[in-house]
Scaffold this motif. Structure first.
Motif, PDB file in Angstrom:
ATOM      1  N   PRO A 176       0.658  -0.697  19.116  1.00  0.00           N
ATOM      2  CA  PRO A 176       1.416  -0.166  20.262  1.00  0.00           C
ATOM      3  C   PRO A 176       2.709   0.496  19.817  1.00  0.00           C
ATOM      4  CG  PRO A 176       1.681  -2.550  20.113  1.00  0.00           C
ATOM      5  CD  PRO A 176       0.646  -2.174  19.084  1.00  0.00           C
ATOM      6  N   GLY A 177       3.252   1.323  20.693  1.00  0.00           N
ATOM      7  CA  GLY A 177       4.509   1.997  20.402  1.00  0.00           C
ATOM      8  C   GLY A 177       4.287   3.284  19.629  1.00  0.00           C
ATOM      9  N   ARG A 178       5.391   3.855  19.189  1.00  0.00           N
ATOM     10  CA  ARG A 178       5.346   5.146  18.491  1.00  0.00           C
ATOM     11  C   ARG A 178       5.274   4.971  16.981  1.00  0.00           C
ATOM     12  NH1 ARG A 178       9.099   6.765  22.841  1.00  0.00           N
ATOM     13  NH2 ARG A 178       8.068   8.425  24.026  1.00  0.00           N
ATOM     14  N   THR A 179       4.447   5.788  16.372  1.00  0.00           N
ATOM     15  CA  THR A 179       4.342   5.843  14.909  1.00  0.00           C
ATOM     16  C   THR A 179       4.738   7.234  14.451  1.00  0.00           C
ATOM     17  OG1 THR A 179       2.543   4.232  14.832  1.00  0.00           O
ATOM     18  CG2 THR A 179       2.798   5.693  12.931  1.00  0.00           C
ATOM     19  N   VAL A 180       5.619   7.305  13.460  1.00  0.00           N
ATOM     20  CA  VAL A 180       5.958   8.581  12.815  1.00  0.00           C
ATOM     21  C   VAL A 180       5.024   8.731  11.623  1.00  0.00           C
ATOM     22  CG1 VAL A 180       7.715   9.919  11.616  1.00  0.00           C
ATOM     23  CG2 VAL A 180       8.358   8.453  13.560  1.00  0.00           C
ATOM     24  N   LEU A 181       4.138   9.682  11.668  1.00  0.00           N
ATOM     25  CA  LEU A 181       3.175   9.933  10.596  1.00  0.00           C
ATOM     26  C   LEU A 181       3.467  11.316  10.022  1.00  0.00           C
ATOM     27  CD1 LEU A 181       0.638   9.025   9.031  1.00  0.00           C
ATOM     28  CD2 LEU A 181      -0.744  10.072  10.846  1.00  0.00           C
ATOM     29  N   TYR A 182       4.157  11.339   8.897  1.00  0.00           N
ATOM     30  CA  TYR A 182       4.476  12.653   8.321  1.00  0.00           C
ATOM     31  C   TYR A 182       3.496  12.960   7.191  1.00  0.00           C
ATOM     32  CZ  TYR A 182       7.142  10.749   4.276  1.00  0.00           C
ATOM     33  OH  TYR A 182       7.529  10.110   3.126  1.00  0.00           O
ATOM     34  N   VAL A 183       2.902  14.120   7.288  1.00  0.00           N
ATOM     35  CA  VAL A 183       1.872  14.586   6.351  1.00  0.00           C
ATOM     36  C   VAL A 183       2.513  15.611   5.438  1.00  0.00           C
ATOM     37  CG1 VAL A 183      -0.401  15.657   6.152  1.00  0.00           C
ATOM     38  CG2 VAL A 183       0.135  14.199   8.136  1.00  0.00           C
ATOM     39  N   TYR A 184       2.310  15.463   4.132  1.00  0.00           N
ATOM     40  CA  TYR A 184       2.978  16.330   3.162  1.00  0.00           C
ATOM     41  C   TYR A 184       2.001  16.732   2.056  1.00  0.00           C
ATOM     42  CZ  TYR A 184       3.290  12.047   0.370  1.00  0.00           C
ATOM     43  OH  TYR A 184       2.995  10.919  -0.339  1.00  0.00           O
ATOM     44  N   VAL A 222      13.733   3.385  13.520  1.00  0.00           N
ATOM     45  CA  VAL A 222      13.211   2.184  14.174  1.00  0.00           C
ATOM     46  C   VAL A 222      14.035   1.859  15.417  1.00  0.00           C
ATOM     47  CG1 VAL A 222      12.843  -0.290  13.894  1.00  0.00           C
ATOM     48  CG2 VAL A 222      12.220   1.274  12.048  1.00  0.00           C
ATOM     49  N   ALA A 223      15.353   1.962  15.284  1.00  0.00           N
ATOM     50  CA  ALA A 223      16.221   1.685  16.431  1.00  0.00           C
ATOM     51  C   ALA A 223      15.994   2.673  17.567  1.00  0.00           C
ATOM     52  CB  ALA A 223      17.685   1.717  15.988  1.00  0.00           C
ATOM     53  N   ALA A 224      15.562   3.901  17.229  1.00  0.00           N
ATOM     54  CA  ALA A 224      15.334   4.934  18.242  1.00  0.00           C
ATOM     55  C   ALA A 224      13.943   4.858  18.852  1.00  0.00           C
ATOM     56  CB  ALA A 224      15.555   6.316  17.634  1.00  0.00           C
ATOM     57  N   GLY A 225      13.129   3.893  18.400  1.00  0.00           N
ATOM     58  CA  GLY A 225      11.827   3.714  19.037  1.00  0.00           C
ATOM     59  C   GLY A 225      10.611   3.890  18.163  1.00  0.00           C
ATOM     60  N   ALA A 226      10.796   4.122  16.872  1.00  0.00           N
ATOM     61  CA  ALA A 226       9.648   4.242  15.979  1.00  0.00           C
ATOM     62  C   ALA A 226       9.212   2.840  15.549  1.00  0.00           C
ATOM     63  CB  ALA A 226       9.998   5.076  14.758  1.00  0.00           C
ATOM     64  N   ALA A 227       8.025   2.442  15.953  1.00  0.00           N
ATOM     65  CA  ALA A 227       7.530   1.121  15.573  1.00  0.00           C
ATOM     66  C   ALA A 227       7.170   1.068  14.098  1.00  0.00           C
ATOM     67  CB  ALA A 227       6.322   0.757  16.431  1.00  0.00           C
ATOM     68  N   ARG A 228       6.824   2.219  13.560  1.00  0.00           N
ATOM     69  CA  ARG A 228       6.427   2.265  12.143  1.00  0.00           C
ATOM     70  C   ARG A 228       6.503   3.714  11.651  1.00  0.00           C
ATOM     71  NH1 ARG A 228       2.676   1.676  15.726  1.00  0.00           N
ATOM     72  NH2 ARG A 228       3.083  -0.556  15.829  1.00  0.00           N
ATOM     73  N   VAL A 229       6.629   3.862  10.326  1.00  0.00           N
ATOM     74  CA  VAL A 229       6.678   5.166   9.663  1.00  0.00           C
ATOM     75  C   VAL A 229       5.681   5.152   8.515  1.00  0.00           C
ATOM     76  CG1 VAL A 229       8.093   6.807   8.349  1.00  0.00           C
ATOM     77  CG2 VAL A 229       9.102   5.521  10.260  1.00  0.00           C
ATOM     78  N   PHE A 230       4.903   6.204   8.385  1.00  0.00           N
ATOM     79  CA  PHE A 230       3.984   6.368   7.255  1.00  0.00           C
ATOM     80  C   PHE A 230       4.113   7.796   6.718  1.00  0.00           C
ATOM     81  CE2 PHE A 230       1.548   3.103   9.673  1.00  0.00           C
ATOM     82  CZ  PHE A 230       1.461   2.129   8.685  1.00  0.00           C
ATOM     83  N   GLY A 231       4.011   7.921   5.412  1.00  0.00           N
ATOM     84  CA  GLY A 231       3.793   9.214   4.786  1.00  0.00           C
ATOM     85  C   GLY A 231       2.315   9.322   4.434  1.00  0.00           C
ATOM     86  N   LEU A 232       1.786  10.539   4.384  1.00  0.00           N
ATOM     87  CA  LEU A 232       0.360  10.700   4.092  1.00  0.00           C
ATOM     88  C   LEU A 232       0.158  11.961   3.273  1.00  0.00           C
ATOM     89  CD1 LEU A 232      -2.581  10.178   6.584  1.00  0.00           C
ATOM     90  CD2 LEU A 232      -2.524  12.215   5.131  1.00  0.00           C
ATOM     91  N   GLN A 306      15.699  15.649  12.293  1.00  0.00           N
ATOM     92  CA  GLN A 306      15.062  16.303  13.432  1.00  0.00           C
ATOM     93  C   GLN A 306      14.195  15.316  14.215  1.00  0.00           C
ATOM     94  OE1 GLN A 306      12.921  19.327  11.345  1.00  0.00           O
ATOM     95  NE2 GLN A 306      14.687  20.696  11.113  1.00  0.00           N
ATOM     96  N   VAL A 307      13.435  14.501  13.476  1.00  0.00           N
ATOM     97  CA  VAL A 307      12.596  13.495  14.123  1.00  0.00           C
ATOM     98  C   VAL A 307      13.458  12.473  14.860  1.00  0.00           C
ATOM     99  CG1 VAL A 307      10.900  11.666  13.731  1.00  0.00           C
ATOM    100  CG2 VAL A 307      10.726  13.817  12.459  1.00  0.00           C
ATOM    101  N   LEU A 308      14.536  12.055  14.219  1.00  0.00           N
ATOM    102  CA  LEU A 308      15.436  11.082  14.840  1.00  0.00           C
ATOM    103  C   LEU A 308      16.033  11.631  16.138  1.00  0.00           C
ATOM    104  CD1 LEU A 308      16.950   8.397  14.757  1.00  0.00           C
ATOM    105  CD2 LEU A 308      18.641   9.480  13.250  1.00  0.00           C
ATOM    106  N   ALA A 309      16.447  12.886  16.119  1.00  0.00           N
ATOM    107  CA  ALA A 309      17.014  13.496  17.326  1.00  0.00           C
ATOM    108  C   ALA A 309      15.977  13.546  18.439  1.00  0.00           C
ATOM    109  CB  ALA A 309      17.527  14.902  17.000  1.00  0.00           C
TER     110      ALA A 309
END
Length: 319
Positions: A176-184, A222-232, A306-309
């Motif tokens: 649940p919640g928001r996941t930041v998934l950045y693909v590089y 995380v404080a702004a609402g990202a439950a988790r962060v992944f790089g891929l 940018q993502v944080l904003a």
């Protein structure tokens, strides 16, 4: 001929002619009024000094070559003394090369030590050939080709990928919640070459600085609402794990060497060095659905901000 004419004929400056004369390399005749009178032989000597200078032989060491011409030889290096001059110049270059090579090796060792300080990964034996922690000036800006327009609203597929923390992550079950998934595309290392022409590919350079940005802003994300962060990326887990340890990343990297996610979601890709890679983009996933996409991403070193904003603004609307 006068000094200006001789200089122009030889392709040198009048100042250089005076200097060569002060060294005794040329000895022009004198007119009745005392003016110097240069002839074709003097011009030939001047040209020879200039040519030898281009080879790295300074004017003061050209005397054996000029004396060879003065002796009537057709070429300035037809004499044993001239050959010895070549040997002397080569020896000097060898000494300078050895000194510079030793200095470069010392700098490379310091760079390796600094890059891997505090990391449990062993320092590689390779030579650091580029600096992944700095973005070069003038990188080409990627254009929005519409390659990610179809992603918002899409559900993530049931693709399972290995993570650097030893876990297996199923993308349709992130939680649940928001996941930041950045693909590089790929992260560089101080000891490894980047693909040829990497900096000229719009949006390619900057994966390490992007990762560092997400590291530095992780707590805020995380404080702004990202439950988790992944790089891929397509890189193998072992390679990614070294990057995570060296950069001290507080999140996992996911490995997709077969570009399975690209096939399932139609993610944009490109090829470098004959290898297919992901184009840089970031998906904000909420409850398994792509809520927002950042594409193209530029500059990568400011992307975490940018993502944080966006998260802060969106969290404000949610409340």
């Amino acid at each position: 001929m006068r000094i200006g004419e001789a200089a122009r004929a030889a392709g040198v400056t009048a100042k250089a002619v005076r200097y060569y004369e002060s060294l005794g390399l040329i000895a022009p005749g004198r007119l009745a009024n005392g003016y110097r009178d240069y002839d074709e032989h003097d011009v030939r000597l001047l040209r020879e000094v200039k040519a030898l200078g281009r080879l790295g032989i300074p004017a003061e060491r050209t005397r054996p070559f000029l004396e060879c011409l003065a002796a009537g030889m057709p070429y300035a290096d037809d004499c044993p003394a001239s050959l010895a001059g070549y040997h002397e110049a080569i020896g000097e270059l060898d000494r300078r090369i050895a000194e510079l090579t030793a200095r470069r090796a010392a700098l490379a060792a310091h760079l390796r030590h600094a890059a891997y300080r505090g990391s449990s990964a062993p320092q590689p034996e390779g030579d650091p050939v580029h600096d992944p922690y700095q973005l070069p000036a003038g990188l080409p800006v990627p254009e929005d080709d519409g390659g990610a327009d179809h992603l918002p609203g899409r559900a993530l597929p049931p693709v399972e990928l290995p993570g650097t923390a030893g876990e297996s992550v199923r993308l349709d079950a992130l939680g649940p919640g928001r996941t930041v998934l950045y693909v590089y595309p790929l992260t560089g290392r101080p000891d490894a070459d980047l693909p040829q022409g990497w900096d000229a590919i719009p949006g390619a350079r900057g994966c390490t600085t992007q990762a560092c940005g997400f590291r530095d802003h992780h707590a805020e994300l995380v404080a702004a609402g990202a439950a988790r962060v992944f790089g891929l990326s397509t890189q193998e887990t072992g390679y990614q794990r070294e990057v995570v340890e060296r950069l001290r990343l507080p999140f996992s990297m996911l490995s997709d060497p077969g570009l399975e996610l690209a096939r399932e979601l139609g993610l944009p890709t490109f090829e470098a060095g004959g290898v297919p890679l992901f184009r840089r983009l970031t998906m904000i996933v909420r409850d398994g659905i792509v809520e927002h996409v950042f594409y193209p991403v530029f500059p990568p070193d400011r992307h975490a901000e940018q993502v944080l904003a966006w998260l802060r603004t969106t969290a404000g609307r949610d409340s």
